[in-house]
Design a protein around this motif. Structure first.
Motif, PDB file in Angstrom:
ATOM      1  N   MET A   1       0.811  -1.195   0.000  1.00 52.80           N
ATOM      2  CA  MET A   1       0.000   0.000   0.000  1.00 52.80           C
ATOM      3  C   MET A   1       0.858   1.263   0.000  1.00 52.80           C
ATOM      4  SD  MET A   1      -3.421  -0.685   2.240  1.00 52.80           S
ATOM      5  CE  MET A   1      -2.776  -1.661   3.558  1.00 52.80           C
ATOM      6  N   LEU A   2       2.089   1.132   0.430  1.00 52.73           N
ATOM      7  CA  LEU A   2       2.976   2.298   0.430  1.00 52.73           C
ATOM      8  C   LEU A   2       3.693   2.493  -0.895  1.00 52.73           C
ATOM      9  CD1 LEU A   2       4.532   2.093   3.989  1.00 52.73           C
ATOM     10  CD2 LEU A   2       3.032   3.877   3.107  1.00 52.73           C
ATOM     11  N   GLY A   3       3.576   1.529  -1.787  1.00 56.26           N
ATOM     12  CA  GLY A   3       4.214   1.672  -3.081  1.00 56.26           C
ATOM     13  C   GLY A   3       5.600   1.057  -3.150  1.00 56.26           C
TER      14      GLY A   3
ATOM     15  N   TRP B   1     -10.328  -3.627  10.051  1.00 58.46           N
ATOM     16  CA  TRP B   1     -11.337  -2.983   9.216  1.00 58.46           C
ATOM     17  C   TRP B   1     -10.977  -3.023   7.737  1.00 58.46           C
ATOM     18  CZ3 TRP B   1     -11.782   1.183   5.907  1.00 58.46           C
ATOM     19  CH2 TRP B   1     -13.086   1.608   5.636  1.00 58.46           C
ATOM     20  N   MET B   2      -9.734  -2.841   7.403  1.00 60.76           N
ATOM     21  CA  MET B   2      -9.316  -2.812   5.991  1.00 60.76           C
ATOM     22  C   MET B   2      -9.580  -4.145   5.288  1.00 60.76           C
ATOM     23  SD  MET B   2      -8.085   0.188   5.020  1.00 60.76           S
ATOM     24  CE  MET B   2      -6.999  -0.123   3.631  1.00 60.76           C
TER      25      MET B   2
ATOM     26  N   SER C   1     -13.624  -5.472   0.248  1.00 61.12           N
ATOM     27  CA  SER C   1     -12.930  -4.935   1.406  1.00 61.12           C
ATOM     28  C   SER C   1     -12.181  -3.666   0.987  1.00 61.12           C
ATOM     29  CB  SER C   1     -11.940  -5.961   1.958  1.00 61.12           C
ATOM     30  OG  SER C   1     -10.823  -6.081   1.101  1.00 61.12           O
ATOM     31  N   PRO C   2     -11.923  -2.763   1.919  1.00 51.93           N
ATOM     32  CA  PRO C   2     -11.108  -1.609   1.586  1.00 51.93           C
ATOM     33  C   PRO C   2      -9.747  -2.004   1.021  1.00 51.93           C
ATOM     34  CG  PRO C   2     -12.251  -1.220   3.637  1.00 51.93           C
ATOM     35  CD  PRO C   2     -12.490  -2.659   3.265  1.00 51.93           C
ATOM     36  N   LEU C   3      -9.182  -3.086   1.514  1.00 51.99           N
ATOM     37  CA  LEU C   3      -7.901  -3.562   0.979  1.00 51.99           C
ATOM     38  C   LEU C   3      -8.026  -3.927  -0.497  1.00 51.99           C
ATOM     39  CD1 LEU C   3      -4.964  -4.223   1.562  1.00 51.99           C
ATOM     40  CD2 LEU C   3      -5.703  -6.482   2.316  1.00 51.99           C
ATOM     41  N   ASP C   4      -9.142  -4.557  -0.876  1.00 52.53           N
ATOM     42  CA  ASP C   4      -9.375  -4.875  -2.293  1.00 52.53           C
ATOM     43  C   ASP C   4      -9.450  -3.597  -3.132  1.00 52.53           C
ATOM     44  OD1 ASP C   4      -9.455  -7.629  -1.855  1.00 52.53           O
ATOM     45  OD2 ASP C   4     -11.636  -7.619  -1.534  1.00 52.53           O
ATOM     46  N   VAL C   5     -10.072  -2.563  -2.567  1.00 52.29           N
ATOM     47  CA  VAL C   5     -10.175  -1.286  -3.282  1.00 52.29           C
ATOM     48  C   VAL C   5      -8.785  -0.708  -3.523  1.00 52.29           C
ATOM     49  CG1 VAL C   5     -11.049   1.082  -3.153  1.00 52.29           C
ATOM     50  CG2 VAL C   5     -12.490  -0.819  -2.389  1.00 52.29           C
TER      51      VAL C   5
ATOM     52  N   THR D   1      -3.474   4.508  -5.239  1.00 50.03           N
ATOM     53  CA  THR D   1      -3.579   5.739  -4.452  1.00 50.03           C
ATOM     54  C   THR D   1      -4.993   6.307  -4.480  1.00 50.03           C
ATOM     55  OG1 THR D   1      -1.263   6.214  -4.927  1.00 50.03           O
ATOM     56  CG2 THR D   1      -2.587   8.034  -4.109  1.00 50.03           C
ATOM     57  N   VAL D   2      -5.665   6.201  -5.606  1.00 51.80           N
ATOM     58  CA  VAL D   2      -7.051   6.670  -5.701  1.00 51.80           C
ATOM     59  C   VAL D   2      -7.932   5.888  -4.724  1.00 51.80           C
ATOM     60  CG1 VAL D   2      -9.066   6.835  -7.220  1.00 51.80           C
ATOM     61  CG2 VAL D   2      -6.806   7.491  -8.058  1.00 51.80           C
ATOM     62  N   GLY D   3      -7.697   4.599  -4.599  1.00 55.16           N
ATOM     63  CA  GLY D   3      -8.439   3.785  -3.644  1.00 55.16           C
ATOM     64  C   GLY D   3      -8.186   4.214  -2.215  1.00 55.16           C
ATOM     65  N   LEU D   4      -6.937   4.522  -1.877  1.00 56.17           N
ATOM     66  CA  LEU D   4      -6.631   5.023  -0.538  1.00 56.17           C
ATOM     67  C   LEU D   4      -7.385   6.317  -0.260  1.00 56.17           C
ATOM     68  CD1 LEU D   4      -2.777   4.407  -0.277  1.00 56.17           C
ATOM     69  CD2 LEU D   4      -4.548   3.391   1.167  1.00 56.17           C
TER      70      LEU D   4
END
Length: 93
Positions: free
Chosen positions: A1-3, A55-56, A67-71, A77-80
């Protein structure tokens, strides 16, 4: 998620040991969103650390039952940003 690449364990290890975070604008933006998401979750669920930490990974109808993780995996970054804005909206409404 941090790239960071999946092989960047050495970088993550150095960061956990106190090394400065890279000044790459994309990584800084993602880190900012993740910190905002975490802060919002801690505010929304102050008595439930399991919810904050999990939650993620929980399916959510607000994200089409993903799930937010799937997003984040799908949209980066747009998903975050989407998740952060969703939580900010919940905080203020």
């Amino acid at each position: 998620m941090l790239g960071f690449s999946h092989r960047s364990y050495a970088t993550l290890s150095r960061l956990s040991d106190g090394a400065p975070f890279p000044t790459d604008p994309g990584k800084l933006e993602r880190a900012s969103h993740l910190l905002g998401i975490h802060a919002a979750l801690k505010t929304l669920y102050p008595e439930n650390p399991e919810m904050v930490s999990g939650w993620m990974t929980f399916r959510n109808s607000a994200f089409g039952d993903n799930s937010p993780l799937d997003v984040v995996k799908d949209k980066g970054t747009v998903g975050l940003l989407m998740i952060r804005l969703y939580l900010e909206h919940r905080l203020h409404n």
